[in-house]
Structures are given as C-alpha cells and as structure tokens.
Write a protein that holds these residues in place. Sequence first.
Motif, PDB file in Angstrom:
ATOM      1  N   MET A   1       0.813  -1.201   0.000  1.00  0.00           N
ATOM      2  CA  MET A   1       0.000   0.000   0.000  1.00  0.00           C
ATOM      3  C   MET A   1       0.859   1.269   0.000  1.00  0.00           C
ATOM      4  SD  MET A   1      -3.088   0.818  -0.113  1.00  0.00           S
ATOM      5  CE  MET A   1      -4.270   2.022   0.265  1.00  0.00           C
ATOM      6  N   SER A   2       2.024   1.206   0.621  1.00  0.00           N
ATOM      7  CA  SER A   2       2.885   2.386   0.648  1.00  0.00           C
ATOM      8  C   SER A   2       3.428   2.708  -0.743  1.00  0.00           C
ATOM      9  CB  SER A   2       4.036   2.193   1.630  1.00  0.00           C
ATOM     10  OG  SER A   2       4.868   1.128   1.190  1.00  0.00           O
ATOM     11  N   PHE A   3       3.519   1.703  -1.620  1.00  0.00           N
ATOM     12  CA  PHE A   3       3.987   1.932  -2.980  1.00  0.00           C
ATOM     13  C   PHE A   3       3.010   2.832  -3.738  1.00  0.00           C
ATOM     14  CE2 PHE A   3       3.870   0.689  -7.473  1.00  0.00           C
ATOM     15  CZ  PHE A   3       5.146   1.103  -7.828  1.00  0.00           C
ATOM     16  N   VAL A   4       1.720   2.607  -3.569  1.00  0.00           N
ATOM     17  CA  VAL A   4       0.711   3.402  -4.254  1.00  0.00           C
ATOM     18  C   VAL A   4       0.749   4.842  -3.768  1.00  0.00           C
ATOM     19  CG1 VAL A   4      -1.756   3.684  -4.651  1.00  0.00           C
ATOM     20  CG2 VAL A   4      -0.757   1.402  -4.655  1.00  0.00           C
ATOM     21  N   VAL A   5       0.929   5.042  -2.486  1.00  0.00           N
ATOM     22  CA  VAL A   5       1.001   6.394  -1.940  1.00  0.00           C
ATOM     23  C   VAL A   5       2.261   7.086  -2.440  1.00  0.00           C
ATOM     24  CG1 VAL A   5       1.207   7.735   0.183  1.00  0.00           C
ATOM     25  CG2 VAL A   5      -0.344   5.799   0.096  1.00  0.00           C
ATOM     26  N   GLY A   6       3.378   6.371  -2.489  1.00  0.00           N
ATOM     27  CA  GLY A   6       4.623   6.953  -2.974  1.00  0.00           C
ATOM     28  C   GLY A   6       4.565   7.276  -4.455  1.00  0.00           C
ATOM     29  N   ALA A   7       3.866   6.465  -5.232  1.00  0.00           N
ATOM     30  CA  ALA A   7       3.777   6.688  -6.669  1.00  0.00           C
ATOM     31  C   ALA A   7       2.911   7.898  -6.999  1.00  0.00           C
ATOM     32  CB  ALA A   7       3.222   5.457  -7.363  1.00  0.00           C
ATOM     33  N   SER A   8       1.959   8.191  -6.156  1.00  0.00           N
ATOM     34  CA  SER A   8       1.077   9.323  -6.444  1.00  0.00           C
ATOM     35  C   SER A   8       1.774  10.657  -6.231  1.00  0.00           C
ATOM     36  CB  SER A   8      -0.185   9.246  -5.581  1.00  0.00           C
ATOM     37  OG  SER A   8       0.156   9.412  -4.220  1.00  0.00           O
ATOM     38  N   LYS A   9       2.864  10.658  -5.476  1.00  0.00           N
ATOM     39  CA  LYS A   9       3.599  11.901  -5.225  1.00  0.00           C
ATOM     40  C   LYS A   9       4.361  12.349  -6.467  1.00  0.00           C
ATOM     41  CE  LYS A   9       6.955  14.019  -2.210  1.00  0.00           C
ATOM     42  NZ  LYS A   9       8.001  13.795  -1.226  1.00  0.00           N
ATOM     43  N   GLY A  10       4.911  11.412  -7.234  1.00  0.00           N
ATOM     44  CA  GLY A  10       5.651  11.757  -8.443  1.00  0.00           C
ATOM     45  C   GLY A  10       7.103  12.062  -8.148  1.00  0.00           C
ATOM     46  N   ILE A  11       7.844  12.371  -9.175  1.00  0.00           N
ATOM     47  CA  ILE A  11       9.264  12.692  -9.051  1.00  0.00           C
ATOM     48  C   ILE A  11       9.401  14.205  -9.014  1.00  0.00           C
ATOM     49  CG2 ILE A  11      11.527  12.559 -10.159  1.00  0.00           C
ATOM     50  CD1 ILE A  11      10.597   9.978 -11.482  1.00  0.00           C
ATOM     51  N   GLU A  12      10.080  14.701  -8.016  1.00  0.00           N
ATOM     52  CA  GLU A  12      10.323  16.133  -7.933  1.00  0.00           C
ATOM     53  C   GLU A  12      11.513  16.485  -8.819  1.00  0.00           C
ATOM     54  OE1 GLU A  12      10.701  17.506  -3.957  1.00  0.00           O
ATOM     55  OE2 GLU A  12       8.918  16.423  -3.281  1.00  0.00           O
ATOM     56  N   PHE A  13      11.380  17.543  -9.595  1.00  0.00           N
ATOM     57  CA  PHE A  13      12.427  17.941 -10.538  1.00  0.00           C
ATOM     58  C   PHE A  13      13.718  18.275  -9.811  1.00  0.00           C
ATOM     59  CE2 PHE A  13      14.504  20.812 -13.577  1.00  0.00           C
ATOM     60  CZ  PHE A  13      14.454  20.025 -14.710  1.00  0.00           C
ATOM     61  N   SER A  14      13.591  18.894  -8.642  1.00  0.00           N
ATOM     62  CA  SER A  14      14.788  19.284  -7.894  1.00  0.00           C
ATOM     63  C   SER A  14      15.550  18.073  -7.373  1.00  0.00           C
ATOM     64  CB  SER A  14      14.413  20.212  -6.745  1.00  0.00           C
ATOM     65  OG  SER A  14      13.517  19.551  -5.863  1.00  0.00           O
ATOM     66  N   SER A  15      14.883  16.938  -7.199  1.00  0.00           N
ATOM     67  CA  SER A  15      15.568  15.749  -6.699  1.00  0.00           C
ATOM     68  C   SER A  15      16.484  15.124  -7.752  1.00  0.00           C
ATOM     69  CB  SER A  15      14.547  14.710  -6.228  1.00  0.00           C
ATOM     70  OG  SER A  15      13.842  14.175  -7.327  1.00  0.00           O
ATOM     71  N   LEU A  16      16.328  15.493  -9.001  1.00  0.00           N
ATOM     72  CA  LEU A  16      17.175  14.961 -10.059  1.00  0.00           C
ATOM     73  C   LEU A  16      18.514  15.688 -10.151  1.00  0.00           C
ATOM     74  CD1 LEU A  16      14.517  14.522 -12.863  1.00  0.00           C
ATOM     75  CD2 LEU A  16      15.450  12.764 -11.362  1.00  0.00           C
ATOM     76  N   GLY A  17      18.619  16.832  -9.507  1.00  0.00           N
ATOM     77  CA  GLY A  17      19.859  17.601  -9.546  1.00  0.00           C
ATOM     78  C   GLY A  17      20.056  18.362 -10.835  1.00  0.00           C
ATOM     79  N   LEU A  18      18.982  18.608 -11.589  1.00  0.00           N
ATOM     80  CA  LEU A  18      19.069  19.341 -12.848  1.00  0.00           C
ATOM     81  C   LEU A  18      18.572  20.766 -12.665  1.00  0.00           C
ATOM     82  CD1 LEU A  18      17.595  16.657 -15.255  1.00  0.00           C
ATOM     83  CD2 LEU A  18      19.988  17.230 -14.934  1.00  0.00           C
ATOM     84  N   ASP A  19      19.162  21.674 -13.386  1.00  0.00           N
ATOM     85  CA  ASP A  19      18.717  23.060 -13.390  1.00  0.00           C
ATOM     86  C   ASP A  19      17.632  23.202 -14.462  1.00  0.00           C
ATOM     87  OD1 ASP A  19      18.526  25.776 -12.939  1.00  0.00           O
ATOM     88  OD2 ASP A  19      20.381  26.270 -13.983  1.00  0.00           O
ATOM     89  N   PRO A  20      16.465  23.770 -14.123  1.00  0.00           N
ATOM     90  CA  PRO A  20      15.422  23.917 -15.140  1.00  0.00           C
ATOM     91  C   PRO A  20      15.784  24.907 -16.250  1.00  0.00           C
ATOM     92  CG  PRO A  20      14.734  24.949 -13.099  1.00  0.00           C
ATOM     93  CD  PRO A  20      16.027  24.242 -12.816  1.00  0.00           C
ATOM     94  N   VAL A  21      16.794  25.739 -16.011  1.00  0.00           N
ATOM     95  CA  VAL A  21      17.220  26.720 -17.009  1.00  0.00           C
ATOM     96  C   VAL A  21      18.399  26.147 -17.783  1.00  0.00           C
ATOM     97  CG1 VAL A  21      18.104  29.045 -17.372  1.00  0.00           C
ATOM     98  CG2 VAL A  21      16.427  28.626 -15.587  1.00  0.00           C
ATOM     99  N   LEU A  22      18.248  26.086 -19.098  1.00  0.00           N
ATOM    100  CA  LEU A  22      19.306  25.575 -19.956  1.00  0.00           C
ATOM    101  C   LEU A  22      20.388  26.618 -20.174  1.00  0.00           C
ATOM    102  CD1 LEU A  22      20.405  23.483 -22.023  1.00  0.00           C
ATOM    103  CD2 LEU A  22      18.956  24.576 -23.710  1.00  0.00           C
ATOM    104  N   LEU A  23      19.969  27.874 -20.431  1.00  0.00           N
ATOM    105  CA  LEU A  23      20.909  28.910 -20.819  1.00  0.00           C
ATOM    106  C   LEU A  23      20.382  30.267 -20.373  1.00  0.00           C
ATOM    107  CD1 LEU A  23      23.444  29.567 -22.620  1.00  0.00           C
ATOM    108  CD2 LEU A  23      21.862  29.751 -24.522  1.00  0.00           C
ATOM    109  N   HIS A  24      21.254  31.085 -19.817  1.00  0.00           N
ATOM    110  CA  HIS A  24      20.910  32.468 -19.466  1.00  0.00           C
ATOM    111  C   HIS A  24      21.532  33.399 -20.496  1.00  0.00           C
ATOM    112  CE1 HIS A  24      19.117  31.970 -15.504  1.00  0.00           C
ATOM    113  NE2 HIS A  24      20.046  31.059 -15.234  1.00  0.00           N
ATOM    114  N   ILE A  25      20.697  34.240 -21.102  1.00  0.00           N
ATOM    115  CA  ILE A  25      21.177  35.264 -22.036  1.00  0.00           C
ATOM    116  C   ILE A  25      20.676  36.595 -21.499  1.00  0.00           C
ATOM    117  CG2 ILE A  25      21.171  36.111 -24.399  1.00  0.00           C
ATOM    118  CD1 ILE A  25      20.474  33.245 -25.274  1.00  0.00           C
ATOM    119  N   GLY A  26      21.510  37.245 -20.697  1.00  0.00           N
ATOM    120  CA  GLY A  26      21.084  38.481 -20.043  1.00  0.00           C
ATOM    121  C   GLY A  26      19.905  38.190 -19.129  1.00  0.00           C
TER     122      GLY A  26
END
Length: 77
Positions: A1-26
Amino acid sequence: MSFVVGASKGIEFSSLGLDPVLLHIGPLALRWYSLAYLVGIVLGWLYLVRLADASDAPLKRDDADALVTWATIGIVA
C-alpha cells in the motif's frame, strides 16, 4: 500500500539535480521545456511540409506554413 502512496507523489524535478534553465542570455532564461516546444514545432513543420509536397496532397506548401505559424501563435498565447 505504501507503494501506491509513494507513486502518487511523483518525481520532484529538484531531486534529479538538474537546473530547469538551460541557458541564461542576459535577463532571458531559456528553459528545457521551451527547447522541447521549439524542437516539436520544427519537426512537425518539416513533416507537414514533406506531406504537403506529395503530388496528391490536399494541402499546399503555403497552407502548411500558415498552419504552423498560427499553431505557434496559439501555443505562445
């Protein structure tokens, strides 16, 4: 049952260690999802042009270009 509860939360983008911004131009920040939109629009346009160039296509090249232009405006709006 805990698997279903954990799956409904989803993957947080910040937990992947990726920056949502690819490139800053000014002050402009190019994000990954905007790059996905651009690639999708360009690939869709190329495919539509290829279909429109067929001899029995009900769509002309100018019509295909206009469709992609208005679709892009609709996506942005």
